[in-house]
Design a protein around this motif. Structure first.
Motif, short mmCIF file in Angstrom:
data_model
loop_
_atom_site.label_atom_id
_atom_site.label_comp_id
_atom_site.label_asym_id
_atom_site.label_seq_id
_atom_site.Cartn_x
_atom_site.Cartn_y
_atom_site.Cartn_z
N THR A 295 -21.34 -43.99 -3.71
CA THR A 295 -21.58 -43.94 -5.14
C THR A 295 -22.92 -44.59 -5.47
OG1 THR A 295 -19.21 -44.03 -5.63
CG2 THR A 295 -20.71 -44.64 -7.40
N GLN A 296 -23.22 -45.70 -4.83
CA GLN A 296 -24.48 -46.39 -5.10
C GLN A 296 -25.67 -45.51 -4.74
OE1 GLN A 296 -24.58 -50.48 -3.91
NE2 GLN A 296 -26.78 -50.68 -4.24
N GLY A 297 -25.49 -44.62 -3.74
CA GLY A 297 -26.55 -43.66 -3.43
C GLY A 297 -26.94 -43.55 -1.98
N ALA A 298 -26.23 -44.20 -1.07
CA ALA A 298 -26.58 -44.14 0.35
C ALA A 298 -26.15 -42.80 0.95
CB ALA A 298 -25.90 -45.28 1.10
N THR B 273 -24.35 -38.98 -8.20
CA THR B 273 -24.18 -39.37 -9.60
C THR B 273 -25.35 -38.91 -10.46
OG1 THR B 273 -25.16 -41.50 -8.98
CG2 THR B 273 -22.77 -41.38 -9.02
N SER B 274 -26.56 -38.96 -9.89
CA SER B 274 -27.73 -38.49 -10.64
C SER B 274 -27.73 -36.98 -10.78
CB SER B 274 -29.01 -38.95 -9.92
OG SER B 274 -29.08 -40.36 -9.86
N ILE B 275 -27.34 -36.28 -9.71
CA ILE B 275 -27.28 -34.82 -9.77
C ILE B 275 -26.29 -34.38 -10.84
CG2 ILE B 275 -26.72 -32.73 -8.48
CD1 ILE B 275 -27.56 -34.22 -5.92
N VAL B 276 -25.12 -35.00 -10.85
CA VAL B 276 -24.10 -34.65 -11.85
C VAL B 276 -24.60 -34.96 -13.26
CG1 VAL B 276 -21.87 -35.38 -12.77
CG2 VAL B 276 -22.07 -34.75 -10.38
N GLY B 277 -25.31 -36.09 -13.40
CA GLY B 277 -25.86 -36.42 -14.71
C GLY B 277 -26.79 -35.35 -15.23
N ARG B 278 -27.57 -34.74 -14.31
CA ARG B 278 -28.47 -33.65 -14.74
C ARG B 278 -27.68 -32.37 -14.99
NH1 ARG B 278 -31.45 -35.86 -10.62
NH2 ARG B 278 -31.09 -34.13 -9.18
N LYS B 279 -26.73 -32.06 -14.12
CA LYS B 279 -25.97 -30.82 -14.29
C LYS B 279 -25.23 -30.80 -15.63
CE LYS B 279 -25.13 -29.51 -9.44
NZ LYS B 279 -25.40 -28.07 -9.56
N LEU B 280 -24.67 -31.94 -16.02
CA LEU B 280 -23.94 -32.03 -17.27
C LEU B 280 -24.82 -32.51 -18.42
CD1 LEU B 280 -20.64 -33.71 -16.00
CD2 LEU B 280 -21.06 -31.28 -16.39
N ASN B 281 -26.04 -32.96 -18.09
CA ASN B 281 -26.93 -33.60 -19.06
C ASN B 281 -26.17 -34.68 -19.82
OD1 ASN B 281 -29.24 -34.20 -20.46
ND2 ASN B 281 -29.65 -32.09 -21.07
N GLN B 282 -25.62 -35.58 -19.04
CA GLN B 282 -24.69 -36.58 -19.55
C GLN B 282 -25.07 -37.95 -19.00
OE1 GLN B 282 -21.82 -35.55 -21.36
NE2 GLN B 282 -21.39 -37.70 -21.78
N PRO B 283 -25.06 -39.01 -19.82
CA PRO B 283 -25.28 -40.35 -19.29
C PRO B 283 -24.20 -40.73 -18.28
CG PRO B 283 -25.44 -40.35 -21.68
CD PRO B 283 -24.88 -39.03 -21.28
N VAL B 284 -24.61 -41.45 -17.23
CA VAL B 284 -23.70 -41.89 -16.18
C VAL B 284 -23.87 -43.38 -15.96
CG1 VAL B 284 -23.11 -41.70 -13.72
CG2 VAL B 284 -23.71 -39.64 -15.01
N ILE B 285 -22.77 -44.11 -15.88
CA ILE B 285 -22.78 -45.53 -15.53
C ILE B 285 -22.39 -45.63 -14.06
CG2 ILE B 285 -21.85 -47.81 -16.01
CD1 ILE B 285 -23.38 -46.62 -18.36
N ALA C 255 -21.73 -33.65 -5.49
CA ALA C 255 -22.04 -33.36 -6.90
C ALA C 255 -21.40 -32.06 -7.36
CB ALA C 255 -23.55 -33.31 -7.10
N THR C 256 -21.40 -31.05 -6.49
CA THR C 256 -20.79 -29.77 -6.84
C THR C 256 -19.31 -29.93 -7.10
OG1 THR C 256 -22.44 -28.56 -5.53
CG2 THR C 256 -20.39 -27.41 -6.05
N ALA C 257 -18.64 -30.70 -6.24
CA ALA C 257 -17.21 -30.92 -6.41
C ALA C 257 -16.92 -31.72 -7.67
CB ALA C 257 -16.65 -31.65 -5.18
N PHE C 258 -17.71 -32.76 -7.92
CA PHE C 258 -17.48 -33.58 -9.11
C PHE C 258 -17.81 -32.81 -10.39
CE2 PHE C 258 -17.28 -37.23 -6.24
CZ PHE C 258 -16.29 -37.98 -6.86
N GLU C 259 -18.87 -32.01 -10.39
CA GLU C 259 -19.16 -31.22 -11.58
C GLU C 259 -17.98 -30.31 -11.92
OE1 GLU C 259 -22.22 -27.87 -13.43
OE2 GLU C 259 -22.13 -28.20 -11.27
N LYS C 260 -17.41 -29.70 -10.90
CA LYS C 260 -16.29 -28.79 -11.11
C LYS C 260 -15.10 -29.50 -11.75
CE LYS C 260 -13.20 -25.65 -8.59
NZ LYS C 260 -12.87 -25.09 -7.24
N ILE C 261 -14.74 -30.67 -11.21
CA ILE C 261 -13.57 -31.36 -11.77
C ILE C 261 -13.89 -31.96 -13.14
CG2 ILE C 261 -13.96 -33.62 -10.67
CD1 ILE C 261 -10.88 -33.71 -10.26
N PHE C 262 -15.12 -32.42 -13.34
CA PHE C 262 -15.48 -32.93 -14.66
C PHE C 262 -15.34 -31.83 -15.71
CE2 PHE C 262 -18.45 -36.31 -12.69
CZ PHE C 262 -17.43 -37.26 -12.72
#
Length: 595
Positions: free
Chosen positions: A202-205, A215-227, A365-372
């Motif tokens: 999650t941190q990015g490694a 997390t950054s890819i999903v933020g762009r795909k959804l154009n959504q802020p991410v914590i 990111a693809t999997a998380f975008e789908k479930i989001f």
């Protein structure tokens, strides 16, 4: 998973030496000194101990020291700004080692910049960088970006998003542009964020650059802020972090911690199950309406030869299923599992068997975008009219994002009875929020305003842009009696009829998700010069859509035609947009329909 900073030092490492723009010819902006928060991805902006930290100062006495130290890494933080400058320089200093044996300096300590284009799409901005390891400038890093191309169409400058280092702590940072240009900071968005608690993955490694973290890819795909609350080796579902998470008014929560719960000595499977159940219960007690996603550990595939590791992962994923079953049986309906198979991690998707490569992050990111999108009921299709996005097409006249923010705030303080969704022809009609252009304010004030209608028109909007606005808060938090749709006209130059119709269907479905009790008035496309026959045929099919969804349909555009079924030029300013008299006819018609 946990990573340790390497102590391996080298004298000087430079790549693509930065020399094209002398630093003394630049004017600098320091985000830490800005009058409003321009740093996105922080949940506790007013309590940050350090400008680029991720937890509030009070957390130092609450969480484990390892977690606190990692919270000072700037992963997930994004700085947004606009500029017309064709040279942008980012200079900053970090506190720790710049690289690791299996994690490059550009990933550990680099920054990464993207731009949003006029149609809401993304452009990556490659940068020349210099990493200095020793001397008085030890751990000082410089990136220089040269932007060549169509800046002329961005009257107020392009929007840029700068992703900060994943595995390092930023001491200071400044952004420079040439003296003859300006840089305009953009505030952190007010949208409810996605809050993610997890591990080193999650941190990015171990990505090549910050923008490639899932997390950054999903933020762009959804154009959504991410914590991003990823803590390398320390994402262990600590009660203290879960309690802090409940303070975040999130759109969805993610607990992605299984990778750090694999040690059976410290975390027997029954303890893993207990932590999963208690974590969900804690969040649900404070935020009962917010979805919670529990991802399985996906960094394993059948082609690997370390079968013992595979067995251990299978066991912890099975424990996740057991916890999920117990939670569902207890009555928590908004908890979801993301199965490991959805991530489709292949044997080339990790650096070391655990930490993802860029390819692995894309799969995550693809999997998380789908479930989001499923959990949040924010579908995205495979044609442009069904793919929600923002836009900057009328940036010289108004600020699209500011109008959206103003509308969301206005709806929260004074909910509208009736919503009128549309594009330029609606935006420039009249009403609230006010616009710099108003072509029919008299008729709006006389006929439309008394009906409690709020203007949700945005100049330049296509169906996909309206879809984004509906998915991002404009219909949230209140109950509208009526939603009026005047959409699709701006899509005609670039989309065929089938694409326009599919976009309208997608928009209707999304409106009913957001406002299930509302009634919809679907307005046919208004006529345009040289498009009369096409629009007439489209409106016949739009009538069928209204009938299929059992919603009201109206066709006021007929009032703007002459006896030859061509537009009445006396009612238009340019063959597309009505004039004052044209708006007056539309206003009287809509008043009758709404009554």
């Amino acid at each position: 998973m946990r990573l340790k900073i390497s102590h391996f030092m080298i004298l000087i490492f430079q790549c693509s030496i930065v020399s094209a723009q002398k630093t003394d010819s630049l004017k600098w902006w320091n985000p830490a000194e800005n009058s409003f928060s321009a740093i996105e991805g922080q949940a506790w902006t007013n309590e940050a101990h350090e400008t680029y930290g991720r937890l509030p100062l009070r957390a130092e006495k609450i969480v484990r020291k390892q977690v606190w130290d990692l919270s000072r890494n700037s992963t997930g933080l994004v700085i947004r700004f606009k500029t017309k400058a064709q040279q942008i320089t980012v200079a900053y200093k970090v506190k720790e080692g710049l690289a690791m044996p299996h994690f490059s300096a550009t990933g550990v300590s680099g920054v990464d910049m993207y731009s949003v284009n006029k149609n809401g799409g993304w452009n990556w901005v490659p940068g020349k960088y210099s990493f200095t390891y020793v001397g008085t400038n030890k751990n000082t890093i410089t990136y220089q970006y040269n932007i060549i191309g169509d800046n002329g169409i961005y009257k107020n400058g392009r929007e840029y998003r700068l992703y900060l280092p994943i595995y390092n702590t930023v001491e200071w940072l400044k952004i420079g542009v040439p003296e003859n240009t300006t840089l305009n900071p953009m505030p952190a968005r007010i949208d409810k964020p996605i809050a993610i608690y997890g591990t080193s993955i999650t941190q990015g490694a171990c990505v090549s650059r910050p923008g490639m973290a899932w997390t950054s890819i999903v933020g762009r795909k959804l154009n959504q802020p991410v914590i991003n609350l990823g803590f390398s080796g320390n994402g262990t579902l600590d009660e203290e972090i879960i309690e802090l998470m409940t303070e975040i008014d999130a759109k969805v929560y993610v607990l992605d911690c299984l990778a750090n719960l694999m040690d059976r000595t410290k975390f027997p499977l029954e303890e893993v199950k207990r932590r999963l159940i208690e974590s969900v219960n804690m969040i649900h007690a404070k935020r009962p309406m917010v979805p919670i996603i529990l991802p399985a550990f996906g960094a394993f595939n059948e082609h690997r030869l370390d079968k013992d590791r595979g067995t251990a992962i299978d066991e912890i994923n099975e424990t996740l299923k057991q916890a999920y079953t117990i939670l569902k049986a207890s009555g928590i309906v908004n908890v979801y599992i993301l199965p490991a198979g959805e991530m489709q991690m292949g044997m080339d998707d990790t650096v070391d068997g655990n930490h993802a490569t860029d390819l692995g992050m894309i799969n995550y990111a693809t999997a998380f975008e789908k479930i989001f999108r499923t959990v949040l009921e924010e579908p995205s299709g495979n044609i442009t009219t069904t793919m929600p996005c923002t836009q900057y097409r009328e940036d010289a006249i108004y600020n699209w994002e500011e109008r959206h923010t103003e509308l969301v705030k206005m709806n929260a303080s004074n909910p509208p009875k009736t919503v009128l969704l549309g594009s330029s022809d609606v935006h420039y009609w009249g009403g609230q929020p006010t616009s710099v252009i108003s072509r029919g304010s008299d008729s709006w004030n006389q006929f439309i305003e008394p009906l409690g209608v709020r203007n949700f028109g945005f100049a330049g909007d296509r169906i996909e842009n309206i879809l984004w606005r509906v998915e991002h808060g404009e219909l949230d938090g209140y109950k509208a009696d009526k939603v009026i749709l005047m959409v699709g006209g701006y899509n005609l130059p670039i989309n065929n009829d089938d694409e326009v119709l599919k976009g309208i269907k997608s928009l209707i479905q999304t409106i009913f998700i957001k406002q299930p009790q509302t009634s919809i008035l679907l307005v046919g496309l208004l006529p345009q010069r040289s498009q009369e026959n096409r629009i007439s045929n489209l409106n016949k099919k739009i009538t069928e859509i209204a009938n299929n969804y059992k919603i009201q349909y109206a066709d006021p555009g007929k009032l703007l035609l002459n006896k030859n079924e061509k537009i009445d030029e006396t009612l238009f300013i340019d063959g597309i947009y009505p004039d004052t008299e044209g708006y007056s006819l539309l206003a009287k018609f809509l008043k009758a329909e709404l009554h």
